[in-house]
Scaffold this active site. Structure first.
Site, short mmCIF file in Angstrom:
data_model
loop_
_atom_site.label_atom_id
_atom_site.label_comp_id
_atom_site.label_asym_id
_atom_site.label_seq_id
_atom_site.Cartn_x
_atom_site.Cartn_y
_atom_site.Cartn_z
N THR A 22 32.67 39.53 39.25
CA THR A 22 32.43 40.96 39.02
C THR A 22 31.19 41.45 39.73
OG1 THR A 22 33.58 40.87 36.92
CG2 THR A 22 31.99 42.64 37.15
N SER A 41 36.81 34.55 39.09
CA SER A 41 36.58 33.15 38.69
C SER A 41 37.71 32.58 37.83
CB SER A 41 35.22 32.97 38.02
OG SER A 41 35.23 33.45 36.70
N THR A 59 31.99 35.51 35.72
CA THR A 59 31.49 35.02 34.43
C THR A 59 32.55 34.29 33.61
OG1 THR A 59 32.00 37.14 33.38
CG2 THR A 59 29.77 36.86 34.28
N ASP A 60 33.84 34.53 33.93
CA ASP A 60 34.89 33.96 33.07
C ASP A 60 34.85 32.44 33.02
OD1 ASP A 60 35.69 36.52 32.57
OD2 ASP A 60 37.43 36.49 33.89
N1 ASP Z 1 36.97 38.28 35.96
C1 ASP Z 1 35.61 38.21 36.43
C2 ASP Z 1 35.38 36.82 36.98
O1 ASP Z 1 35.20 35.90 36.21
C3 ASP Z 1 34.66 38.51 35.35
C4 ASP Z 1 33.22 38.51 35.73
O2 ASP Z 1 32.79 38.06 36.77
O3 ASP Z 1 32.45 39.02 34.90
O4 ASP Z 1 35.39 36.64 38.18
#
Ligand code: ASP
Length: 328
Positions: free
Chosen positions: A18, A65, A98-99
């Site tokens: 993100t 991710s 973050t995932d």
């Molecule tokens: N879907 C995103 C990822 O994990 C979420 C994030 O980065 O906050 O790439």
């Protein structure tokens, strides 16, 4: 604020997420595409980086991710090791979605052998959002990586001005900026005025003290989540072809009796079963009722899976695997 006297050389590996995400409007916080912005744009968006460090970097990958893979982990671990071994690099920052950030962080925590800081960061709001959290997270990650002492704690996540050990951190909220928590044991410290403040250190083995390495092929391990109505046949189907199975067990790592019975012949053929817990905290320890299993200590099921894969790459001996779970 006082700027650092001597600028360190920080190498950034950009993996997407993100922090590199774009939405059609500034108020769209969920309907965006992750992994759109290049490392050049990411770094250019935070000109203040140059006040604290000499920053160089590369686009390692540019993905959501959710699409992180074990193959990419192995390549990333190798690349981070190469960069860490460079005399002219003082610290490493990895931007990441973050995932699955806590899993990648833990994989690097166990497989990269260095005393240099390894800091993962990302964001919960896309780069296009009002109050995007990515720029400050990136600045604070670079500031943190510029402090050589941070390397003694292994891989860390720096987000929302908080420093977390890869061993204990968990993503706890689907969308809010304050998502990463060390639910069981807290954080290592905070970022303030451009520097880390550390209050505790992880005692389990990692980075410079880890004897584990990333093998060419990670042994296949699956995770099964226990619940009322879990069918033994479904568990056996999942265990098929696997070297190990993590049970995200009920309470103190328990499972329905038919599941435990069905696992017996598979364990006799060599399947290593690790009892973790679906509870939000606490330790799983050995009990006579589940003789022959390994226990996951207080690792979350997804981190127990990583540790079991690396342990199985080193040994098939369940006592030695248990010792790894007791020490990492
Ligand atoms: N879907 C995103 C990822 O994990 C979420 C994030 O980065 O906050 O790439």
């Amino acid at each position: 604020m006082e700027k650092k006297m001597e600028k360190k050389k920080i190498y950034v590996l950009a993996c997407g997420g993100t922090i590199a995400g774009k939405a059609a409007s500034a108020d769209d916080l969920t309907g965006y595409a992750a992994g759109q912005t290049s490392i050049g744009e990411l770094l250019a968006a935070v000109p203040q980086l140059a006040d604290y460090a000499d920053v160089e970097g590369e686009q390692f990958c540019n993905i959501d991710s959710s699409d992180m893979s074990e193959d990419l982990w192995q390549a990333l671990s190798q690349r981070v090791q190469e960069v860490a071994d460079r005399d002219d690099v003082d610290g490493i920052v990895i931007t990441h979605g973050t995932d699955t950030m806590e899993e990648t962080a833990y994989f690097l925590h166990l497989t990269v052998h260095t005393v240099k800081p390894i800091v993962l960061t990302g964001s919960m709001r896309p780069a296009t959002a009002i109050s995007a959290d990515g720029p400050l997270n990136l600045l604070e990650a670079v500031q943190a990586a510029s402090f050589p002492d941070l390397g003694q704690y292994g891989a860390v996540i720096v987000m929302n001005s908080t420093i977390h050990s890869a061993r204990f951190v968990e993503k706890t909220d689907t969308t809010h900026a304050d998502t990463f928590k060390g639910r069981q044991l807290g954080c290592l410290g905070w970022m303030q005025d451009g520097r880390p403040y550390i209050y505790q250190k992880p005692l389990r083995k990692h980075t410079w003290s880890s004897a584990l390495s990333s093998p060419k092929v990670l042994p296949p391990v699956a995770v099964v989540y226990a619940y009322v109505g879990l069918r033994a046949a479904d568990v056996c189907a999942l265990a098929e072809g696997k070297a190990g199975l993590i049970i995200a067990g009920l309470g103190h790592g328990k499972m329905p009796a038919p599941v435990w019975q069905a696992l017996q012949p598979l364990m006799e053929k060599g399947l290593v079963v690790v009892r973790a817990a679906r509870a939000l905290g606490g330790i799983v320890t050995q009990v006579p009722a589940y003789e022959g299993t390994v226990t996951a200590d207080n690792l979350t099921p997804q981190k127990a899976k990583i540790l079991l894969q690396l342990a199985l790459a080193a040994t098939q001996d369940k006592k030695k695997i248990q010792a790894i779970f007791d020490n990492y």
